[in-house]
Design an enzyme around this catalytic site. Structure first.
Site, mmCIF file in Angstrom:
data_model
loop_
_atom_site.group_PDB
_atom_site.id
_atom_site.type_symbol
_atom_site.label_atom_id
_atom_site.label_comp_id
_atom_site.label_asym_id
_atom_site.label_seq_id
_atom_site.Cartn_x
_atom_site.Cartn_y
_atom_site.Cartn_z
ATOM 1 N N ASP A 149 -2.586 -1.286 5.665
ATOM 2 C CA ASP A 149 -2.984 -0.824 6.992
ATOM 3 C C ASP A 149 -4.478 -0.582 7.126
ATOM 4 O OD1 ASP A 149 -3.182 1.365 5.361
ATOM 5 O OD2 ASP A 149 -1.856 2.655 6.530
ATOM 6 N N ASP A 160 20.902 -36.483 17.865
ATOM 7 C CA ASP A 160 20.710 -35.669 16.656
ATOM 8 C C ASP A 160 20.019 -34.337 16.940
ATOM 9 O OD1 ASP A 160 21.797 -37.746 15.330
ATOM 10 O OD2 ASP A 160 19.946 -38.430 14.373
ATOM 11 N N ASP A 211 -7.495 -3.229 2.884
ATOM 12 C CA ASP A 211 -6.380 -4.135 2.615
ATOM 13 C C ASP A 211 -6.624 -5.548 3.129
ATOM 14 O OD1 ASP A 211 -4.812 -2.107 1.467
ATOM 15 O OD2 ASP A 211 -4.176 -1.413 3.438
ATOM 16 N N ASP A 257 0.852 -1.170 0.000
ATOM 17 C CA ASP A 257 0.000 0.000 0.000
ATOM 18 C C ASP A 257 0.896 1.231 0.000
ATOM 19 O OD1 ASP A 257 -2.447 1.385 0.148
ATOM 20 O OD2 ASP A 257 -2.210 1.623 2.314
#
Length: 871
Positions: free
Chosen positions: A611, A709, A615, A326
């Site tokens: 924001d 391991d 969006d 944006d």
């Protein structure tokens, strides 16, 4: 649609009254019919459902099978350890997922709690949930819009819609205009007001046309609800790996059992051996190690101002090839700022403004005095354009309050959208000055003179053309241009109509919401890393291109596309052309999702930053959604995978770098574990194939897999950052975990570790004939120690461990020492030796075992040299 209808027709159609509003009874009936004016969400998953989702994975099924196998073989403690691993892994996932789906709740909270409506001819304040279609709503500055409205009246009304449109400035509203476009964007619907936006200036009224889920914000809520989550690339790879290992484990069991029957061995003994070999094929600690490495990565990213809501998002961010960002508040500072001025026949940047000059000082003072905003360090109120003008005064130590005290405002003509002017009358000693600011074309109509270098001259057509040319020059740079004019008068007692006549033109100021200073270098870093930054904004094309061009995101306006142009293409057609564009302007929420999907269709891993409310759907549609933490709405934060606490685009680049390193580290840990497990398979399989005794017991295999391991794998997972990681292109989303010579390292080291284990075993049988336990102990030590030496090589498949520095990863060195120490304790302390069925080794045995175990370190260093020379 409502935007192309006259307000009177809308009122009639919705059976309301402009003065009386709805009756209480009618409002109640409509509320019962349409439901409350709030947003609906989908049913939340219970914690138990989230837990079941975490264990619904092929790798987890294999671990459960391993626990059952261990229990069947009498190793109850190992079964418990495996089940604990499964439980920890599931709990980590539940904690992360339970916080991830809050977008719809945040959308609900955006609805204003109170609304001022006309009911039964009386102004009444009611909860916004009770607003119904047909209600007449009163709007004034500072009040949220409770539902979607068709404006009936408006007086200088401005509504802040940036969360919907992405525009920096509040939208001017006019009830009297009709929109003729068939599908106008939200930002172009000047006669409409939308739920959850904020009135910042003026007043008005409107009739409710839509409520709840039928509003524009409700449509976004539906899009959020419908958008499905995609699993991340790492999740897909691990799921595929789990299935492969599962089939391999079953195949190994069948093959070994068949071989043993052919050899005439005891079938029950061989069944146990086959099962132990199947256990060797399964890296029991892998899911937990991956989750822990991701969690540790999250902690590091918090220090880099990035909060991760979902663990796998770290890896996904590191693999992005497209960042859709944006503009407002993300690439820009989200504050209108004056960049250029024009007076005394000179166009220059603001920093070069000379206020000792008569016209320069007059331009700044006039803009500050003819101004209704406030701007201090503590707060800023009013129109963003006016705040920008006050900030110019502050820059040159001309402050509004002291200036107003010195030159009191006597009278004024407020700003009017038709006139595009604002005028004040201020006292100056024994005289008065009229200041008028506004659009240049409006000023031309009321100015007769111009002040240049202290001389007042007639404003000729030639001068007007020059002024207009300079104004257009600033407009071409997407600057919003305002001019100032003035005149001196002797008395304040003149008609208002005479204020805006025979004025003297002073100068112009051009402003824009400028890019963040650090963003340009961040974008260059992205490009160097093979990541394409894309701007997606609700702002106009020229403004968007100006910012993109300044940031080197786009070189030509032909690389920009508007929302109306996007509408001309179906999704499939749009997918084909999307790579030609770097900027998308004047877009709606639907467009953002369409853009994200188009880039994803080319195999890209797409990140979307934003924001605003608008969006949220695209944040969900993207592979990785990144929300702004300071300016971001709760909706955006709820829909995102990662939240930036400093709203800084540069933080995204840091997060990408961190993500790439985390993925590389996880890949190293996975290849290390698989190589170790392959070594165990090779050792057992060959021994059975050639009809030898088993070199390893099931407890040896489980111990090495779960304990020996795990610590080196974890240490590789937190390996220090590789400085060259941002010089590499983004990973191909389709590449396997074995790309980049990883498959070669897996094969070579798996065979090598297995061969060394067998060598140690046969050496023990030859040196100590008749002592199977002694030979198995040597094999057990070499298996464990050779894997520890191999872990040193796995820090890099390109650089020598000696170039990286043996002590470059202190955790790995600690794991190495701990691993050897544990082996020594198990073998030398009788209590543990009985549990693990091992034999105490002599000093000579230890020296021989360690020497054999160093072979992987030497071979891998030679392999790196060979690969480098081949390139």
């Amino acid at each position: 649609m409502w935007f192309n209808k006259d307000p009177k027709d809308v009122i009639i159609e919705l059976s309301s009254h402009p003065v009386e509003g709805l009756s209480s009874a009618e409002a109640r009936r409509r509320l019962d019919r349409d439901g409350e004016n709030k947003l609906a969400g989908k049913k939340k998953k219970t914690l138990f459902a989230l837990f079941l989702a975490q264990i619904n994975d092929a790798m987890i099924y294999i671990l459960i099978a391993a626990a059952i196998i261990s229990g069947f073989m009498g190793e109850i403690s190992d079964s418990i350890i495996i089940l604990i691993v499964i439980l920890i892994n599931a709990i980590i996932g539940v904690v992360q997922e339970s916080k991830a789906e809050k977008a719809l709740e945040a959308l609900k909270q955006l609805s204003t709690p109170k609304a001022l409506v006309k009911r039964d001819g009386i102004l009444t304040e009611i909860p916004s949930e009770e607003v119904v279609v047909g209600d007449i709503v009163i709007i004034d500055a500072g009040r949220y819009i409770p539902a979607d409205l068709r404006l009936i009246e408006s007086a200088n009304l401005k509504i802040e819609e940036s969360a919907f449109t992405g525009e920096s400035l509040p939208s001017d509203k006019d009830a009297n205009i009709l929109i003729v476009a068939e599908k106008p964007q939200i930002g172009d619907m000047k006669n409409m007001a939308f739920m959850s936006t904020l009135a910042t200036y003026g007043r008005g009224s409107g009739i409710v046309t839509d409520t709840g889920m039928n509003t524009e914000i409700g449509k976004i809520a539906k899009m959020l609800d419908e958008e499905e989550d995609d699993t991340t690339p790492l999740q897909k790879k691990l799921a595929g790996l789990g299935k492969t290992l599962g089939f391999a484990a079953v195949g190994i069991c069948i093959l070994i059992f068949a071989i043993s029957m052919f050899q005439g061995r005891d079938w029950f003994e061989m069944l146990l051996t086959a099962l132990s070999l199947a256990v060797a094929a399964i890296p029991e600690g892998l899911p937990a190690i991956v989750a822990i490495v991701l969690a540790l990565g999250v902690q590091r990213m918090i220090k880099e101002n990035a909060i991760v809501k979902k663990l796998p998002a770290v890896e996904t961010l590191g693999s992005v090839s497209i960042i859709c960002s944006d503009k407002t508040g993300t690439l820009t500072i989200n504050r209108m700022t004056v960049k250029k001025t024009f007076f005394n026949d000179t166009l220059d940047i603001l920093d070069n403004l000379d206020i000792t000059n008569n016209e320069g000082k007059l331009l700044v003072e006039g803009m500050v005095l003819c101004n209704d905003a406030t701007s201090t360090e503590e707060s800023k109120t009013g129109d963003p354009t006016e705040i920008a003008l006050l900030d110019v005064g502050i820059k040159f130590n001309i402050f509004k309050d002291p200036l107003n005290e010195e030159h009191k405002r006597i009278n004024e003509i407020p700003f009017d959208s038709d006139r595009k002017l604002m005028t004040t009358l201020n006292s100056y000693a024994n005289k008065y000055k009229v200041f008028t600011k506004g659009a240049i074309d409006s000023l031309f109509k009321i100015c007769t003179n111009i002040s240049i270098n202290g001389t007042i001259s007639p404003l000729t057509e030639e001068l007007k053309e020059k002024l207009l040319s300079k104004s257009n020059e600033m407009s071409d740079e997407a600057l919003r241009v305002l001019g100032l004019a003035y005149k001196d008068i002797d008395t304040p007692n003149i008609p208002l109509d005479d204020f805006e006549t025979n004025l003297t033109f002073v100068g112009l100021m051009g402003m824009i919401d400028p890019p963040r200073e650090e963003v340009k270098s961040s974008i260059e870093l992205c490009k160097g890393a093979g990541i394409t930054p894309i701007m997606i904004t609700g702002d106009h094309k020229n403004t968007a291109f100006a910012i993109a061009n300044e940031l080197n995101m786009a070189e030509d306006i032909s690389e920009c596309m508007s929302g109306s142009e996007i509408d001309k293409y179906e999704q499939n057609e749009f997918n084909k052309i999307v790579n030609n564009y770097k900027v998308f302007a004047r877009v709606s929420p639907e467009h953002k999702v369409k853009i994200v999907k188009a880039f994803k269709s080319h195999g890209n891993i797409v990140s979307m930053t934003g924001d605003g409310v608008n969006d949220a759907p695209s944040l969900k549609a993207a592979d990785i959604g990144v929300a702004m933490g300071i300016t971001g709405t709760d909706v955006a934060k709820g829909a995102a995978d990662i939240i930036l606490t400093d709203d800084n685009f540069s933080t995204i680049v840091n997060a990408v770098e961190e993500g790439r390193n985390i993925y590389n580290n996880i890949k190293k840990a996975i290849i290390f574990l698989l190589s170790c497990n392959l070594g165990e398979i090779v050792a057992l399989f060959i021994a059975i194939l050639v009809n030898w005794n088993s070199p390893l017991l099931p407890i040896h295999i489980l111990w090495v897999n779960l304990i020996t391991d795990s610590f080196p794998a974890l240490s590789l997972g937190v390996d220090p950052m590789d400085e060259s990681v941002m010089e590499e292109p983004p990973r191909n989303p389709k590449e396997t975990l074995f790309s980049g010579h990883m498959g070669l390292y897996l094969a070579v080291n798996g065979v090598l570790i297995g061969a060394l284990t067998l060598i140690a075993f046969k050496f023990g049988e030859n040196i100590y004939p008749g002592s199977l336990r002694h030979a198995q102990t040597l094999a057990f030590v070499v298996l464990s120690a050779s894997q520890l030496f191999f872990s040193l090589n796995m820090r890099s498949t390109k650089k020598s461990v000696f170039k990286l520095g043996i002590f470059g990863n202190k955790y790995l060195i600690g794991s190495f020492i701990l691993g050897l120490g544990i082996q020594f304790i198990i073998i030398t302390i009788p209590f543990f030796a009985d549990i693990f069925k091992v034999y105490p080794l002599t000093i000579t045995d230890w020296i021989i075992a360690i020497l054999i175990s160093t072979v992987p370190l030497i071979v891998n260093e030679l392999l790196k040299i060979a690969i480098k020379n081949k390139k």
